[in-house]
Design a protein around this motif. Sequence first.
Motif, PDB file in Angstrom:
ATOM      1  N   LEU B  67       0.887  -1.101   0.052  1.00 35.70           N
ATOM      2  CA  LEU B  67       0.014   0.018   0.093  1.00 35.70           C
ATOM      3  C   LEU B  67       1.066   1.154  -0.091  1.00 35.70           C
ATOM      4  O   LEU B  67       1.641   1.359   0.952  1.00 35.70           O
ATOM      5  CB  LEU B  67      -1.028   0.114   1.298  1.00 35.70           C
ATOM      6  N   ILE B  68       0.643   2.091  -0.959  1.00 34.18           N
ATOM      7  CA  ILE B  68       1.500   3.191  -1.377  1.00 34.18           C
ATOM      8  C   ILE B  68       0.771   4.463  -1.125  1.00 34.18           C
ATOM      9  O   ILE B  68      -0.150   4.662  -1.940  1.00 34.18           O
ATOM     10  CB  ILE B  68       2.328   3.366  -2.543  1.00 34.18           C
ATOM     11  N   THR B  96       0.105  -7.834  -5.052  1.00 32.65           N
ATOM     12  CA  THR B  96      -0.917  -6.954  -5.221  1.00 32.65           C
ATOM     13  C   THR B  96      -0.118  -5.517  -4.841  1.00 32.65           C
ATOM     14  O   THR B  96       0.522  -5.546  -3.958  1.00 32.65           O
ATOM     15  CB  THR B  96      -2.049  -7.174  -4.614  1.00 32.65           C
ATOM     16  N   VAL B  97      -0.505  -4.695  -5.636  1.00 30.54           N
ATOM     17  CA  VAL B  97      -0.287  -3.199  -5.328  1.00 30.54           C
ATOM     18  C   VAL B  97      -1.269  -2.254  -5.254  1.00 30.54           C
ATOM     19  O   VAL B  97      -2.012  -2.339  -6.401  1.00 30.54           O
ATOM     20  CB  VAL B  97       1.099  -2.778  -6.288  1.00 30.54           C
ATOM     21  N   LEU B  98      -1.405  -1.620  -4.106  1.00 27.42           N
ATOM     22  CA  LEU B  98      -2.678  -0.538  -3.871  1.00 27.42           C
ATOM     23  C   LEU B  98      -1.928   0.820  -3.894  1.00 27.42           C
ATOM     24  O   LEU B  98      -1.032   1.055  -2.870  1.00 27.42           O
ATOM     25  CB  LEU B  98      -3.272  -0.755  -2.709  1.00 27.42           C
ATOM     26  N   SER B  99      -2.351   1.808  -4.667  1.00 26.22           N
ATOM     27  CA  SER B  99      -1.692   3.219  -4.339  1.00 26.22           C
ATOM     28  C   SER B  99      -2.915   4.114  -4.212  1.00 26.22           C
ATOM     29  O   SER B  99      -3.998   4.084  -4.556  1.00 26.22           O
ATOM     30  CB  SER B  99      -0.843   3.693  -5.318  1.00 26.22           C
ATOM     31  N   THR B 102      -1.474  10.405  -4.833  1.00 25.14           N
ATOM     32  CA  THR B 102      -0.121  10.620  -5.830  1.00 25.14           C
ATOM     33  C   THR B 102       0.771   9.682  -5.404  1.00 25.14           C
ATOM     34  O   THR B 102       1.984   9.602  -5.927  1.00 25.14           O
ATOM     35  CB  THR B 102       0.677  12.010  -5.358  1.00 25.14           C
ATOM     36  N   GLY B 103       0.312   8.617  -4.825  1.00 22.52           N
ATOM     37  CA  GLY B 103       1.279   7.330  -4.711  1.00 22.52           C
ATOM     38  C   GLY B 103       1.411   6.802  -6.013  1.00 22.52           C
ATOM     39  O   GLY B 103       2.502   6.257  -6.254  1.00 22.52           O
ATOM     40  N   SER B 104       0.304   6.850  -7.074  1.00 26.26           N
ATOM     41  CA  SER B 104       0.776   6.475  -8.092  1.00 26.26           C
ATOM     42  C   SER B 104       1.873   7.136  -9.036  1.00 26.26           C
ATOM     43  O   SER B 104       2.231   6.525 -10.098  1.00 26.26           O
ATOM     44  CB  SER B 104      -0.673   6.309  -9.033  1.00 26.26           C
TER      45      SER B 104
END
Lengths: 205, 205
Positions: B67-68, B96-99, B102-104
């Motif tokens: 998680l970002i 799995t990656v969650l953002s 602006t984490g993306s």
Amino acid sequence: MNTIPINVLLFEGFEPLDVFGPVEVLGDLEDCRLGYFSIQGGLVGCRQLFEVSTRPFSKVSAGGILLIPGGMGTRPLSGDDSWLARLRQLVEESETVLSVCTGSALLAAAACLEGRRATTNKRSWTWATSFGREVFWQPRARWVADGKFWTASGVSAGTDMALAFVRERWGHEKAKAIAARMEYIAHERAEDDPFAVQILQGQPG
Amino acid sequence: MNTIPINVLLFEGFEPLDVFGPVEVLGDLEDCRLGYFSIQGGLVGCRQLFEVSTRPFSKVSAGGILLIPGGMGTRPLSGDDSWLARLRQLVEESETVLSVCTGSALLAAAACLEGRRATTNKRSWTWATSFGREVFWQPRARWVADGKFWTASGVSAGTDMALAFVRERWGHEKAKAIAARMEYIAHERAEDDPFAVQILQGQPG
């Protein structure tokens, strides 16, 4: 410009969103300054397995805004007379008191809500409303404002209450700007409470 | 039952609700375990004036959910090649990656989103979408899921994305139960994005 202290009271087992929803809102008020406190100070944890650093209650500035979250940590505190006495003192010294979720159970247990209208978490209704001698608990309310006390229903309701509080004190445009910055779809009517139904059906305990 | 690690990456200047909205949701998954990390470990602060304790990136368990969050702290990191290289490695090792927010932008700057659809904060659109060579940025989306990547729009959208993620993996009933426990009025359609309009009007920068 005088800075208004916003004093967030933490304890082991606080519920994160009860705190950080309102903090995300209140942190945008240029004339306020956030601070985080626990009875002894130091790191305070929760069931979501993180810890926040705090200063002791003795460092809380008087005359500010107090924010009291809920969470399972309210259960032991509701019977801790020494903690409740400190809470009562902090409440008396504060200009405004905001609680979220079962934070209002602690306020009631500390006899701060006598003669007041208030609300609390709808899932913990029976437990939370067992405190206080004459508190007018509102079963259908996303939040309730009565005098210097603002009490919100469970968890997410704290964010709506914080925005309502900003709307009343800092104006509609400020609240709207904060909600837009958060990309938050605010619920602006305290009486719109989809979770109240559960109480009317007598479910929660 | 194997426990799935949920690894939350923090940095100075993270946005609290980007983290603690999703954490409030994901913390209810009995088969997952939350952990908080920063590149060096130790206390990590933000503009809301609190600090969270973290372990170093070297302690992140592979194969989990990353998680970002976003926040102003993404600005210096977006040009920090060493931090971005570590992020890229953690992304590759994660299932799995969650953002959120602006984490993306950090994921795009680390070249993790090439050929993917993604979204980001609508107020920081021009800046955030300047990263990546061929990222298909979606201007009207509360969140976007593409392969192992789930990217949310600004701040509050992270909570809706986390619930959508739970709905897909753990089922509708689980997501509904979590939202009810949080007294959260969920937005279940990714394409319902009231904040997208601002982009279509060309406002944000």
